[in-house]
Design a protein around this motif. Structure first.
Motif, PDB file in Angstrom:
ATOM      1  N   LEU A   1       0.841  -1.190   0.000  1.00  0.00           N
ATOM      2  CA  LEU A   1       0.000   0.000   0.000  1.00  0.00           C
ATOM      3  C   LEU A   1       0.876   1.240   0.000  1.00  0.00           C
ATOM      4  O   LEU A   1       1.793   1.357   0.822  1.00  0.00           O
ATOM      5  CB  LEU A   1      -0.894   0.002   1.245  1.00  0.00           C
ATOM      6  CG  LEU A   1      -1.760   1.229   1.490  1.00  0.00           C
ATOM      7  CD1 LEU A   1      -2.856   1.347   0.433  1.00  0.00           C
ATOM      8  CD2 LEU A   1      -2.374   1.169   2.889  1.00  0.00           C
ATOM      9  N   VAL A   2       0.606   2.159  -0.927  1.00  0.00           N
ATOM     10  CA  VAL A   2       1.246   3.471  -0.933  1.00  0.00           C
ATOM     11  C   VAL A   2       0.142   4.499  -0.727  1.00  0.00           C
ATOM     12  O   VAL A   2      -0.876   4.466  -1.427  1.00  0.00           O
ATOM     13  CB  VAL A   2       1.991   3.744  -2.259  1.00  0.00           C
ATOM     14  CG1 VAL A   2       2.565   5.156  -2.267  1.00  0.00           C
ATOM     15  CG2 VAL A   2       3.082   2.713  -2.482  1.00  0.00           C
ATOM     16  N   VAL A   3       0.332   5.382   0.244  1.00  0.00           N
ATOM     17  CA  VAL A   3      -0.675   6.390   0.593  1.00  0.00           C
ATOM     18  C   VAL A   3      -0.052   7.773   0.505  1.00  0.00           C
ATOM     19  O   VAL A   3       0.999   8.027   1.107  1.00  0.00           O
ATOM     20  CB  VAL A   3      -1.214   6.158   2.023  1.00  0.00           C
ATOM     21  CG1 VAL A   3      -2.211   7.246   2.403  1.00  0.00           C
ATOM     22  CG2 VAL A   3      -1.837   4.793   2.159  1.00  0.00           C
TER      23      VAL A   3
ATOM     24  N   VAL B   1      -2.070   7.872  11.427  1.00  0.00           N
ATOM     25  CA  VAL B   1      -2.030   6.538  10.843  1.00  0.00           C
ATOM     26  C   VAL B   1      -1.450   5.618  11.902  1.00  0.00           C
ATOM     27  O   VAL B   1      -0.474   5.966  12.577  1.00  0.00           O
ATOM     28  CB  VAL B   1      -1.166   6.521   9.566  1.00  0.00           C
ATOM     29  CG1 VAL B   1      -0.898   5.104   9.107  1.00  0.00           C
ATOM     30  CG2 VAL B   1      -1.839   7.321   8.463  1.00  0.00           C
ATOM     31  N   VAL B   2      -2.066   4.449  12.060  1.00  0.00           N
ATOM     32  CA  VAL B   2      -1.579   3.467  13.020  1.00  0.00           C
ATOM     33  C   VAL B   2      -1.129   2.248  12.226  1.00  0.00           C
ATOM     34  O   VAL B   2      -1.935   1.640  11.512  1.00  0.00           O
ATOM     35  CB  VAL B   2      -2.663   3.079  14.039  1.00  0.00           C
ATOM     36  CG1 VAL B   2      -2.101   2.107  15.069  1.00  0.00           C
ATOM     37  CG2 VAL B   2      -3.244   4.315  14.716  1.00  0.00           C
ATOM     38  N   VAL B   3       0.166   1.923  12.311  1.00  0.00           N
ATOM     39  CA  VAL B   3       0.712   0.751  11.632  1.00  0.00           C
ATOM     40  C   VAL B   3       1.317  -0.151  12.703  1.00  0.00           C
ATOM     41  O   VAL B   3       2.213   0.270  13.441  1.00  0.00           O
ATOM     42  CB  VAL B   3       1.755   1.144  10.571  1.00  0.00           C
ATOM     43  CG1 VAL B   3       2.387  -0.096   9.950  1.00  0.00           C
ATOM     44  CG2 VAL B   3       1.108   2.007   9.485  1.00  0.00           C
ATOM     45  N   ASP B   4       0.772  -1.364  12.783  1.00  0.00           N
ATOM     46  CA  ASP B   4       1.218  -2.336  13.791  1.00  0.00           C
ATOM     47  C   ASP B   4       1.243  -1.730  15.189  1.00  0.00           C
ATOM     48  O   ASP B   4       2.176  -1.925  15.965  1.00  0.00           O
ATOM     49  CB  ASP B   4       2.585  -2.914  13.425  1.00  0.00           C
ATOM     50  CG  ASP B   4       2.505  -3.919  12.290  1.00  0.00           C
ATOM     51  OD1 ASP B   4       1.390  -4.423  11.997  1.00  0.00           O
ATOM     52  OD2 ASP B   4       3.544  -4.209  11.680  1.00  0.00           O
ATOM     53  N   GLY B   5       0.191  -0.942  15.504  1.00  0.00           N
ATOM     54  CA  GLY B   5       0.040  -0.363  16.831  1.00  0.00           C
ATOM     55  C   GLY B   5       0.798   0.922  17.079  1.00  0.00           C
ATOM     56  O   GLY B   5       0.632   1.541  18.126  1.00  0.00           O
ATOM     57  N   ARG B   6       1.626   1.375  16.123  1.00  0.00           N
ATOM     58  CA  ARG B   6       2.396   2.603  16.309  1.00  0.00           C
ATOM     59  C   ARG B   6       1.730   3.767  15.594  1.00  0.00           C
ATOM     60  O   ARG B   6       1.534   3.723  14.384  1.00  0.00           O
ATOM     61  CB  ARG B   6       3.814   2.409  15.789  1.00  0.00           C
ATOM     62  CG  ARG B   6       4.744   3.520  16.245  1.00  0.00           C
ATOM     63  CD  ARG B   6       6.159   3.304  15.799  1.00  0.00           C
ATOM     64  NE  ARG B   6       6.345   4.196  14.637  1.00  0.00           N
ATOM     65  CZ  ARG B   6       7.110   3.931  13.615  1.00  0.00           C
ATOM     66  NH1 ARG B   6       7.751   2.795  13.539  1.00  0.00           N
ATOM     67  NH2 ARG B   6       7.224   4.790  12.640  1.00  0.00           N
TER      68      ARG B   6
ATOM     69  N   THR C   1      -0.914  16.903   4.895  1.00  0.00           N
ATOM     70  CA  THR C   1      -0.804  17.112   3.453  1.00  0.00           C
ATOM     71  C   THR C   1       0.648  17.051   2.998  1.00  0.00           C
ATOM     72  O   THR C   1       1.523  17.689   3.581  1.00  0.00           O
ATOM     73  CB  THR C   1      -1.417  18.477   3.074  1.00  0.00           C
ATOM     74  OG1 THR C   1      -2.785  18.488   3.485  1.00  0.00           O
ATOM     75  CG2 THR C   1      -1.339  18.711   1.579  1.00  0.00           C
ATOM     76  N   GLY C   2       0.871  16.245   1.960  1.00  0.00           N
ATOM     77  CA  GLY C   2       2.195  16.094   1.389  1.00  0.00           C
ATOM     78  C   GLY C   2       2.926  14.845   1.829  1.00  0.00           C
ATOM     79  O   GLY C   2       3.893  14.430   1.188  1.00  0.00           O
ATOM     80  N   ASP C   3       2.501  14.217   2.917  1.00  0.00           N
ATOM     81  CA  ASP C   3       3.159  12.999   3.386  1.00  0.00           C
ATOM     82  C   ASP C   3       2.842  11.828   2.467  1.00  0.00           C
ATOM     83  O   ASP C   3       1.736  11.734   1.908  1.00  0.00           O
ATOM     84  CB  ASP C   3       2.719  12.645   4.813  1.00  0.00           C
ATOM     85  CG  ASP C   3       3.261  13.597   5.860  1.00  0.00           C
ATOM     86  OD1 ASP C   3       4.248  14.302   5.569  1.00  0.00           O
ATOM     87  OD2 ASP C   3       2.693  13.628   6.969  1.00  0.00           O
ATOM     88  N   VAL C   4       3.813  10.924   2.324  1.00  0.00           N
ATOM     89  CA  VAL C   4       3.636   9.689   1.563  1.00  0.00           C
ATOM     90  C   VAL C   4       4.075   8.532   2.455  1.00  0.00           C
ATOM     91  O   VAL C   4       5.124   8.608   3.103  1.00  0.00           O
ATOM     92  CB  VAL C   4       4.459   9.686   0.256  1.00  0.00           C
ATOM     93  CG1 VAL C   4       4.323   8.369  -0.480  1.00  0.00           C
ATOM     94  CG2 VAL C   4       4.029  10.841  -0.640  1.00  0.00           C
ATOM     95  N   LEU C   5       3.265   7.470   2.476  1.00  0.00           N
ATOM     96  CA  LEU C   5       3.533   6.310   3.326  1.00  0.00           C
ATOM     97  C   LEU C   5       3.651   5.055   2.480  1.00  0.00           C
ATOM     98  O   LEU C   5       2.940   4.906   1.476  1.00  0.00           O
ATOM     99  CB  LEU C   5       2.384   6.106   4.320  1.00  0.00           C
ATOM    100  CG  LEU C   5       1.935   7.316   5.126  1.00  0.00           C
ATOM    101  CD1 LEU C   5       0.607   7.043   5.781  1.00  0.00           C
ATOM    102  CD2 LEU C   5       2.982   7.656   6.151  1.00  0.00           C
TER     103      LEU C   5
END
Length: 115
Positions: free
Chosen positions: A51-53, A62-67, A73-77
């Motif tokens: 997944l690219v966001v 955003v919570v990924v694996d509990g973190r 605006t402008g961030d990419v994950l």
């Protein structure tokens, strides 16, 4: 070539977050998630896909694996398929995410609009 407009796919609903499909082929699924303030996407995984966001508007967490990670605006994950992923709009305006899954998941539920 195919072309879509992210703004046209961003739909705010007061009852729940929305998901609109932009582009789809076997290699990739592109969609827009829009969250009114306070709305959230429950934790889930994307097995077998990456997944690219891209945050195109607003702010949240955003919570990924509990973190928890603040986003704006402008961030990419980049989120791997086995990582557990959730989103919450903590801001005062709509949180808009342009997302892509690659490869396109074989489960047709991922390609369904929401809200």
């Amino acid at each position: 070539m195919e072309k879509v407009n992210v703004s046209a796919l961003s739909v705010v609903s007061e009852t729940r977050f929305t998901k609109r499909i932009g582009l789809s082929n076997p290699q990739v699924l592109v969609f827009v998630l829009t969250f009114a303030p306070g709305q959230e996407l429950p934790k889930h995984k994307h097995p077998g896909s990456t997944l690219v966001v891209h945050v195109t508007g607003g702010s949240g967490v955003v919570v990924v694996d509990g973190r928890e990670t603040p986003v704006s605006t402008g961030d990419v994950l980049l989120v791997e398929g086995e990582e557990e992923f959730a989103v919450r709009n903590t801001g005062n305006e709509a949180l808009v995410l342009l997302a892509s899954l690659s490869p396109n998941p074989s489960d047709p539920r991922y390609a369904q609009p929401i809200g």
